[in-house]
Design an enzyme around this catalytic site. Structure first.
Site, mmCIF file in Angstrom:
data_model
loop_
_atom_site.group_PDB
_atom_site.id
_atom_site.type_symbol
_atom_site.label_atom_id
_atom_site.label_comp_id
_atom_site.label_asym_id
_atom_site.label_seq_id
_atom_site.Cartn_x
_atom_site.Cartn_y
_atom_site.Cartn_z
ATOM 1 N N CYS A 262 0.819 -1.216 0.000
ATOM 2 C CA CYS A 262 0.000 0.000 0.000
ATOM 3 C C CYS A 262 0.855 1.270 0.000
ATOM 4 C CB CYS A 262 -0.958 -0.012 1.188
ATOM 5 S SG CYS A 262 -0.155 -0.393 2.731
HETATM 6 C C1 LIG Z 1 0.246 -5.014 2.725
HETATM 7 S S1 LIG Z 1 1.490 -6.212 2.902
HETATM 8 C C2 LIG Z 1 0.535 -7.673 2.982
HETATM 9 C C3 LIG Z 1 -0.010 -7.994 4.338
HETATM 10 C C4 LIG Z 1 -0.581 -9.366 4.445
HETATM 11 N N1 LIG Z 1 -1.645 -9.587 3.494
HETATM 12 C C5 LIG Z 1 -1.094 -9.629 5.854
HETATM 13 O O1 LIG Z 1 -2.284 -9.498 6.087
HETATM 14 O O2 LIG Z 1 -0.282 -9.918 6.739
HETATM 15 C C6 LIG Z 1 2.184 -6.322 1.303
HETATM 16 C C7 LIG Z 1 3.135 -7.491 1.103
HETATM 17 O O3 LIG Z 1 3.587 -7.487 -0.246
HETATM 18 C C8 LIG Z 1 4.841 -8.108 -0.269
HETATM 19 N N2 LIG Z 1 5.509 -7.791 -1.530
HETATM 20 C C9 LIG Z 1 5.994 -6.595 -1.947
HETATM 21 N N3 LIG Z 1 6.530 -6.708 -3.165
HETATM 22 C C10 LIG Z 1 6.377 -7.997 -3.563
HETATM 23 C C11 LIG Z 1 6.729 -8.721 -4.723
HETATM 24 N N4 LIG Z 1 7.354 -8.136 -5.749
HETATM 25 N N5 LIG Z 1 6.439 -10.040 -4.776
HETATM 26 C C12 LIG Z 1 5.806 -10.651 -3.742
HETATM 27 N N6 LIG Z 1 5.453 -10.011 -2.610
HETATM 28 C C13 LIG Z 1 5.719 -8.695 -2.520
HETATM 29 C C14 LIG Z 1 5.542 -7.535 0.959
HETATM 30 O O4 LIG Z 1 6.602 -8.381 1.375
HETATM 31 C C15 LIG Z 1 4.393 -7.456 1.964
HETATM 32 O O5 LIG Z 1 4.401 -8.585 2.802
#
Ligand SMILES: C[S@@+](CC[C@H](N)C(=O)[O-])C[C@H]1O[C@@H](n2cnc3c(N)ncnc32)[C@H](O)[C@@H]1O
Length: 352
Positions: A90
């Site tokens: 986000c």
């Molecule tokens: C808003 S957080 C998600 C939170 C999760 N859904 C929870 O409820 O605990 C966004 C996630 O996207 C992951 N992320 C960012 N870039 C990414 C990528 N290129 N590939 C996979 N995951 C990614 C981050 O590591 C982070 O954990």
């Protein structure tokens, strides 16, 4: 004698994209969804995920490099997928973003299109910050809607919800959007009136009193940071239960705040009988927001932050304090997800 046939109900299946430490998965499991697979590329968040959800097939990889066909062959093995949850990062959409529109991570949400085409879930749930609906992201949202439309989905309007209206003891404005295969998705509820409102007191009021540097020997996450003497002195001048840094005598005010009205929450205390402010990855740092304890002269502990995000106390977190604060601050409150489950089931019931 009346015989009741117990019909075995199949739990809807789900895949969790951008799964972080697993809060969405936990919320879905609590609402009786069977989470089959998850994707995230943060190695430490993945450790936390695995220790709480060992039976889920977690792919620790940049989502851009994940082949949904391989995922389909491995996990679906002929079964239909009901739900795909997409909680893309986000930060690019956040109002705190310094250089608007200059964060390439905004594009990651479009990865959901390739998964939708191949995994063919009946319903897709998008969770993000309300900033996603800002005019500067109109083109991005249009690309998302078009890509999903081409894959056979109808995308509902983005709806702004506050987690506090769903029994979460925290003000946390979110943008939720549903997409449904061949059908308009049902409207999202604005609140759940059946839940009593939780507050900072109901969430953390029973935890052990701690001052700077103290720890609860019975709880690995309930330990207070060691504050510098000047920070402790400042806290002693900030009124309990909701006080702010504007109560500081001039000699204790931070130089950068003396002629600056911004960031009024920094060094502020939470209020016992209100919800907490939005927790971020800096949620245990006094200088990052209203993250001081309502009574004790210290910042929130990780346990308090986890409770305000509705993690149960038996949820295991792995990593340094900073890693854990990031996992907690990035999480979607699992209670919010569980409270949205009835709407997800309505969306699913309309599909064959
Ligand atoms: C808003 S957080 C998600 C939170 C999760 N859904 C929870 O409820 O605990 C966004 C996630 O996207 C992951 N992320 C960012 N870039 C990414 C990528 N290129 N590939 C996979 N995951 C990614 C981050 O590591 C982070 O954990």
């Amino acid at each position: 004698m009346r015989t009741e046939s117990k019909k075995a109900t199949r739990w809807p299946t789900a895949v969790d994209l951008f799964s972080g430490c697993g809060a969405v998965t936990a919320g879905l499991k609590a609402a009786r969804f069977k989470v089959l697979a998850a994707v995230d590329n943060d190695p430490v968040a993945c450790l936390t995920y695995r220790s709480n959800h060992p039976s889920v097939h977690l792919i620790e990889e940049d989502i851009v490099r994940v082949d949904p066909q391989e995922l389909k062959d491995t996990i679906l093995t002929g079964r239909k997928l009901d739900l795909m949850a997409v909680c893309a990062p986000c930060q690019p959409f956040s109002s705190h973003q310094r250089i608007a529109g200059k964060d390439d991570r905004a594009q990651l949400i479009l990865q959901s299109i390739k998964f939708a085409r191949i995994l063919n879930p009946k319903v897709i749930l998008f969770e993000n910050v309300p900033g996603l609906t800002a005019p500067r992201f109109d083109k991005l949202r249009a690309r998302l809607a078009q890509g999903l439309k081409d894959a056979g989905y109808l995308v509902g309007s983005p709806t702004r919800l506050d987690a506090a209206e769903f029994g979460v003891p925290q003000r946390r404005a979110r943008c939720i959007m549903l997409a449904s295969k061949g059908q308009p998705p049902p409207p999202l509820p604005e609140r759940n009136w059946t839940r009593t409102q939780e507050t900072v007191r109901t969430a953390i009021g029973d935890l052990k009193v701690l001052q700077s540097g103290q720890a609860d020997p019975n709880d690995v996450l309930h330990f207070a940071r060691v504050h510098r003497p000047i920070a402790e002195l400042r806290l002693q001048h900030i009124p309990k239960d909701g006080g702010s840094r504007d109560s500081l005598p001039s000699h204790l005010q931070l130089k950068c705040h003396k002629n600056h009205n911004g960031h009024p929450d920094v060094y502020g205390r939470m209020r016992w009988d209100a919800v907490a402010p939005t927790l971020t990855t800096g949620c245990t740092d006094l200088t990052r927001g209203r993250y001081a304890h309502p009574r004790d002269d210290r910042a929130l502990t990780l346990r308090e932050a986890a409770r305000l995000q509705t993690f149960p106390d038996d949820y295991k977190f792995i990593g340094s304090s900073k890693d854990i604060a990031s996992q907690i601050g990035n999480a979607v409150p699992m209670r919010l997800i569980a409270q949205l489950a009835p709407t997800l089931r309505i969306a699913l019931s309309k599909q064959t």
